[in-house]
Design an enzyme around this catalytic site. Structure first.
Site, short mmCIF file in Angstrom:
data_model
loop_
_atom_site.label_atom_id
_atom_site.label_comp_id
_atom_site.label_asym_id
_atom_site.label_seq_id
_atom_site.Cartn_x
_atom_site.Cartn_y
_atom_site.Cartn_z
N HIS A 117 37.16 -7.50 -23.00
CA HIS A 117 37.45 -7.46 -24.43
C HIS A 117 38.90 -7.08 -24.67
O HIS A 117 39.57 -6.56 -23.78
CB HIS A 117 36.54 -6.45 -25.14
CG HIS A 117 36.77 -5.04 -24.68
ND1 HIS A 117 36.11 -4.47 -23.62
CD2 HIS A 117 37.62 -4.08 -25.15
CE1 HIS A 117 36.52 -3.23 -23.44
NE2 HIS A 117 37.44 -2.97 -24.36
N SER A 119 41.05 -4.59 -26.91
CA SER A 119 40.86 -3.37 -27.71
C SER A 119 41.72 -3.39 -28.97
O SER A 119 42.88 -3.83 -28.94
CB SER A 119 41.20 -2.13 -26.88
OG SER A 119 40.28 -1.96 -25.83
N PRO A 202 54.43 0.97 -30.04
CA PRO A 202 54.01 -0.36 -30.50
C PRO A 202 52.72 -0.80 -29.81
O PRO A 202 52.44 -0.42 -28.67
CB PRO A 202 55.18 -1.25 -30.08
CG PRO A 202 55.75 -0.56 -28.88
CD PRO A 202 55.60 0.91 -29.14
N ALA A 203 51.96 -1.63 -30.52
CA ALA A 203 50.70 -2.14 -29.96
C ALA A 203 51.00 -3.16 -28.86
O ALA A 203 51.96 -3.92 -28.95
CB ALA A 203 49.88 -2.79 -31.07
N HIS A 206 45.84 -6.72 -25.17
CA HIS A 206 45.55 -7.29 -23.86
C HIS A 206 44.07 -7.16 -23.54
O HIS A 206 43.35 -6.37 -24.16
CB HIS A 206 46.37 -6.59 -22.78
CG HIS A 206 46.07 -5.12 -22.67
ND1 HIS A 206 46.70 -4.17 -23.44
CD2 HIS A 206 45.17 -4.44 -21.89
CE1 HIS A 206 46.22 -2.97 -23.14
NE2 HIS A 206 45.29 -3.10 -22.21
N VAL A 207 43.64 -7.93 -22.55
CA VAL A 207 42.28 -7.83 -22.01
C VAL A 207 42.39 -7.26 -20.60
O VAL A 207 42.99 -7.89 -19.72
CB VAL A 207 41.58 -9.20 -21.98
CG1 VAL A 207 40.21 -9.09 -21.31
CG2 VAL A 207 41.45 -9.78 -23.38
#
Length: 258
Positions: A117, A119, A202-203, A206-207
């Protein structure tokens, strides 16, 4: 259980009409009514609801591949996070997992992430009584969010904040970061409303695909080109961003996007 009725007692007036006036009637004696036992004494302490009951857990990293909890397990605490499932490309990612584990086996003991997934929150803690209200708040916040089709691109190495685990992950294609950020913003606001930690700034969307114990960032970066070659053999890695999930312990809530 019948409760005993403790009545007050008093001496009666003399019933003998022949009693002389010199005999005095005893003074009335008032006895205090004994306090009734409390409900907790009779019925025992209040029992938790089945959903609330969680046995105390002694954290043993040996039982789950050496992983350490980022926060102590306590009764009533529900580990919670928000995510987008990577179901559209799960077969391709699982094939990569198998090949990468075999390729790096002489160097590292890699473990596959079982629930693939992307996040959209950190792992936070909710109390049981907060879950439904939190879910409603999240659903309301996402009402105007639009879904989209995206792709994953390349590989990147991450570590957790404690640097006790290292991850191999597939980042979101840069072309879709702005759209994903638009979904993240209302989620972050809900976290703020509940005084919970917001997403990383910062975001970096990723999986996570594989992980290993310890800080192995340097070693895995040295192997990154070799690992990317395995991923290049795969078709485009599609990510369908049409719903957002909330995971609270063993509960999973789904919110459809427009």
């Amino acid at each position: 259980m019948a409760l005993v009725d403790y009545g007050g007692s008093s001496s009666s007036a003399s019933e003998d009409e022949d009693c002389t006036e010199n005999i005095q009637t005893p003074a009335l004696i008032t006895l205090k009514r004994p306090a009734l036992p409390k409900a907790a004494t009779l019925l025992g302490p209040k029992k938790p609801k089945p959903e609330e009951f969680v046995e105390d857990v002694v954290d043993d990293p040996a039982e789950h591949g050496g992983r350490m909890r980022s926060f102590k397990h306590e009764r009533g605490n529900w580990a919670t996070y928000v995510y987008v499932p990577a179901t559209a490309c799960v077969d391709q990612l699982e094939e990569f997992q198998t090949e990468a584990i075999a390729r790096l086996e002489p160097h590292l003991e890699l473990q596959p992430n079982e629930s693939l997934h992307l996040s959209l929150s950190r792992t936070v803690v909710l109390q049981y009584h907060q879950i439904d209200e939190f879910s409603r708040s999240l659903q309301s916040a996402l009402n105007s969010s639009a879904g989209f089709a995206a792709t994953l691109q390349g590989l990147r190495i991450y570590t957790n904040e404690e640097r006790t685990r290292t991850f191999i992950a597939a980042p979101l294609d840069a072309a879709f970061v702005e759209k994903m950020t638009a979904i993240l913003q209302p989620i972050d606001q809900v976290m703020l409303d509940y005084r919970l930690q917001q997403f990383y700034d910062p975001a970096s969307f990723h999986v996570s695909l594989l992980w290993c114990v310890g800080d192995q960032e340097t070693l895995l970066n040295e192997k990154l080109t070799e690992l990317k070659e395995l991923l290049d053999d795969q078709d485009k890695l599609c990510l369908a961003v049409n719903e957002v999930h909330l995971k609270c312990g063993n509960k999973d809530f789904t919110y459809s996007l427009k």
